[in-house]
Enzyme design. Sequence first.
Site, PDB file in Angstrom:
ATOM      1  N   ARG A  18      32.682  60.560  68.110  1.00  0.00           N
ATOM      2  CA  ARG A  18      32.941  59.335  67.346  1.00  0.00           C
ATOM      3  C   ARG A  18      32.250  59.396  65.991  1.00  0.00           C
ATOM      4  NH1 ARG A  18      30.250  55.354  64.579  1.00  0.00           N
ATOM      5  NH2 ARG A  18      28.642  55.284  66.226  1.00  0.00           N
ATOM      6  N   ASP A  19      30.935  59.403  65.993  1.00  0.00           N
ATOM      7  CA  ASP A  19      30.169  59.349  64.750  1.00  0.00           C
ATOM      8  C   ASP A  19      30.341  60.625  63.930  1.00  0.00           C
ATOM      9  OD1 ASP A  19      28.411  58.565  62.774  1.00  0.00           O
ATOM     10  OD2 ASP A  19      26.845  57.940  64.148  1.00  0.00           O
ATOM     11  N   HIS A 210      19.493  55.128  67.982  1.00  0.00           N
ATOM     12  CA  HIS A 210      20.563  55.891  67.335  1.00  0.00           C
ATOM     13  C   HIS A 210      20.009  56.329  65.985  1.00  0.00           C
ATOM     14  CE1 HIS A 210      24.900  56.728  66.428  1.00  0.00           C
ATOM     15  NE2 HIS A 210      24.448  56.594  65.186  1.00  0.00           N
ATOM     16  N   HIS A 212      19.551  58.756  62.568  1.00  0.00           N
ATOM     17  CA  HIS A 212      20.104  59.693  61.586  1.00  0.00           C
ATOM     18  C   HIS A 212      18.945  60.392  60.877  1.00  0.00           C
ATOM     19  CE1 HIS A 212      24.504  58.566  61.447  1.00  0.00           C
ATOM     20  NE2 HIS A 212      23.984  57.683  62.296  1.00  0.00           N
ATOM     21  N   CYS A 243      28.025  57.259  58.424  1.00  0.00           N
ATOM     22  CA  CYS A 243      28.857  56.056  58.315  1.00  0.00           C
ATOM     23  C   CYS A 243      29.624  56.070  56.994  1.00  0.00           C
ATOM     24  CB  CYS A 243      27.968  54.809  58.390  1.00  0.00           C
ATOM     25  SG  CYS A 243      28.870  53.263  58.128  1.00  0.00           S
ATOM     26  N   ASN A 252      23.648  62.588  62.161  1.00  0.00           N
ATOM     27  CA  ASN A 252      22.743  62.146  63.217  1.00  0.00           C
ATOM     28  C   ASN A 252      21.713  63.235  63.492  1.00  0.00           C
ATOM     29  OD1 ASN A 252      24.254  59.684  64.905  1.00  0.00           O
ATOM     30  ND2 ASN A 252      25.656  61.010  63.796  1.00  0.00           N
TER      31      ASN A 252
END
Length: 316
Positions: A18-19, A210, A212, A243, A252
């Site tokens: 996803r990310d 989460h 980064h 993002c 990440n």
Amino acid sequence: MTTLVLPSKVTICEVAPRDGFQAENKWIPTEEKIRIVRSLANTGVRSMEITSFVHPRAIPQLKDAAEVVRGAEDLTNIKFRALVPNVKGAERAIDAGITKLKLMLSATDSHSLSNANSLVEDAQNGFTPIIELAEKNNVKVGGSISVAWGCPYEGKVPLERIISIVDRYTKMGIEEVSLADTTGMANPKQVYEYLGVLKNEFPKMEFSMHLHNTRGMALANAFAALQQGIVLFDSSIAGLGGCPYAPGASGNVATEDLVHAFEEMGIDTGMNLDSLIATAKEVKNYFGHDGGSYMLQAGPSSALSPRVKAQEKLES
């Protein structure tokens, strides 16, 4: 000597599908996404954020979300979750077979307007029908707070702001909240102090991190979270991610780096580092880059070099 007490076991959720994928401009064929998901499945991962059910025009890279989920539905040893921005996204996710939804929320109005075209309070108000839909379908729901530690538009986010958002989540019946350092603005002291207050204020809430690695602080921040007893972490293979709606966002923390760090400290991740590094190399070769992976650069600390038998003497 004082003994440092850390959790003996953690759960890492792989978020590259996803990310990581959403940060790639070049279209990734559906079959390639599924292939990477399957490669990740061989690393021992037990939790994965496989996609996001956003509008295709918002993030075209994830327009095949349902196809990707169905292409991995036989991987029953992995708990899949999906990010959803609204009821329509939740409906699509549930129809595709997702059994855990992750809500999308920002800590600041500036980021929320950029990311969701909505103020934070209004965005959170919109979660009620999603939660009701999930309950009807026996689907779990987790919350999230993007830019929880620092916003690229507003700077450091006050702790009181996070407390207010978590309090609202609690009243909605949410039992797990992801705290995202979306642009890598957090520092270990802040992480330790914020989590200490949050865990005291909300003892029944399960918090996840989460992180980064935009400014090289992700592993240090993960360690600070460990010291507060946090056992849930997100990461992305080869450090992919970022993002699209946050200036300066980068990858990440790399899954292979996080696993290496934890296992070196004797913390069980349940994942195989060699398999992770192999998959990270595959991913880097496919995309032509990584997002910043120490394991790809230097390898694990257990990979020693051959000993030098003797050094040649040079005559001066």
